[in-house]
Design an enzyme around this catalytic site. Structure first.
Site, PDB file in Angstrom:
ATOM      1  CB  THR A 182      -0.943   0.008   1.216  1.00 56.82           C
ATOM      2  OG1 THR A 182      -1.736  -1.174   1.201  1.00 56.82           O
ATOM      3  CG2 THR A 182      -1.846   1.224   1.198  1.00 56.82           C
ATOM      4  CG  ASP A 183       3.321   2.594   3.354  1.00 61.48           C
ATOM      5  OD1 ASP A 183       2.354   3.374   3.449  1.00 61.48           O
ATOM      6  OD2 ASP A 183       3.883   2.095   4.343  1.00 61.48           O
TER       7      ASP A 183
END
Length: 401
Positions: A182-183
């Site tokens: 996600t990051d």
């Protein structure tokens, strides 16, 4: 001799991000030639500087203070130590912002307003500034003020519902990805958005505000799984290392390890059956087409599992490759860097480092024919370039006034 400059040569970026999503974005921009000025807290700096072990070792084999996590996202940048919570510190950042093209931050929603470092404040002194905020949930909505963490959003955003073995099989249950996807995806979307805003600025002469959220990025990355649900109304389940829509397309055990088989169409299935010396499986009405194989998934997978357990991984890979059936090994990271293909692509790079002698880094996957990525700067020591940057911006006496 190539005289063309890097794509983002001359672009100055004021980087008030830390941990992963923001630094991943600014490392991309740095690789493209932008001048990244990483603003860090004095004494502690980016949180990931302390996220070890492992730490980079010096030439005597002793640990330095540079954590591997920090090193993975901060090459080609310069570091300046500024306490933005102090009036002089925040004023100094405003002075730097007057001469920068991009300002990127990942503070909580509204967290920089009290320091006069919000978009409206900086836009007033630099209308050309592109200001990118990275937050967990974006600037709007009922969760805007909540902190966002990759692991939590992998669960909340649906990825873990489709990752992991089926509940009815041993080891079944939700599973996060092995890296903070996600990051990383958010950092990539932020990079693309910034490049788009830079291009638009050539027409308008003006900057703008970019609102990039981890949850938004995470929902977007589900791609075909989203559309499976949106078009059918059926909630996609977990299939572990198998494919929701294609059979056989999964991991199989050999007698000495595992291999991936990725049969994408009926012809490849027939070739696969021939390569494993069981052509009769290509004639079985239960398995002739992909829809029929899906209907009899468990039966076919059980048969293939028993067959593939009779030989070694590499023997199967050689046979399948010869038949042009998509397949591959499951490598550990050492084996990845030992691959001739990875070595030929020069994915392992080494940079000089002031305390360790050298530091490894992974090459950017962005390849340019005439303006190649240059690996010039090691991930900076905390505040390493403070004096240099202040002098460059003619601000060397600012903190003393």
């Amino acid at each position: 001799m190539n005289t063309r400059k890097p794509p983002l040569d001359g672009v100055k970026v004021l980087d008030l991000t830390r941990v992963l999503a923001g630094p991943w974005c600014t490392q991309n921009l740095a690789d493209l030639g932008a001048d990244i000025i990483k603003v860090e807290r004095p004494e502690t700096g980016d949180d990931t500087r302390a996220w070890g072990p492992p730490f980079l070792k010096d030439e005597q084999g002793k640990n330095t203070t540079e954590a591997a996590y920090y090193l993975s996202t901060n090459r080609n940048k310069r570091s300046i130590a500024i306490d933005i919570a102090s009036p002089k510190g925040s004023a100094l950042v405003r002075e730097l912002a007057k001469s920068c093209d991009i300002f990127i931050e990942n503070f909580k929603v509204g967290g920089l307003k009290k320091y006069g470092l919000d978009y409206e404040s900086l836009k007033a002194i630099n209308p050309k500034l592109i200001y990118c905020s990275i937050t967990g949930f974006g600037q709007t909505g009922p969760m805007a003020q909540d902190p966002g963490y990759d692991f939590i959003i992998q669960g909340m955003g649906g990825l873990m519902s489709i990752t992991g073995e089926r509940d009815d099989l041993p080891g079944g249950g939700p599973q996060k990805a092995g890296v903070a996807v996600t990051d990383l995806m958010t950092g990539m979307y932020a990079t693309v958005a910034i490049l788009g805003a830079l291009h638009e600025r050539h027409r308008s002469g003006l900057g703008q505000y970019l609102d990039i959220a981890l949850l938004d990025s995470h929902v977007a990355l589900l791609a075909n799984q989203n559309l499976n649900y949106m078009t059918s109304g059926d909630i996609p389940p977990r299939y572990g290392n198998a494919h929701l829509n294609i059979v056989p397309y999964q991991v199989f055990p050999a007698n000495d390890g595992h291999l991936i088989v990725a049969v994408g169409n009926d012809k490849q299935y027939r070739d696969f059956c021939q390569a494993i010396n069981h052509p009769e499986l290509a004639q079985d009405e239960r398995f002739i087409t992909n829809p029929s194989r899906l209907a009899h998934r468990d039966l076919l997978v059980g048969i293939l599992t028993d067959i593939l357990k009779t030989d070694t991984r590499d023997n199967w890979l050689n046979k399948l490759n010869a038949a042009k059936v998509p397949c591959g090994p499951i490598n550990n990271i050492k084996q990845v860097f030992d691959m001739p293909q990875v070595q030929a692509r020069e994915m392992w790079q080494t940079l000089p480092h002031p305390t360790a002698g050298t530091v490894p880094t992974v090459a950017s996957p962005m390849r340019f024919s005439d303006t190649p990525i240059q690996y010039k700067k090691h991930p900076p020591l905390l505040g390493e370039h403070t004096d240099e940057i202040l002098k460059e911006f003619n601000l060397q006496d600012f903190m003393n006034n």
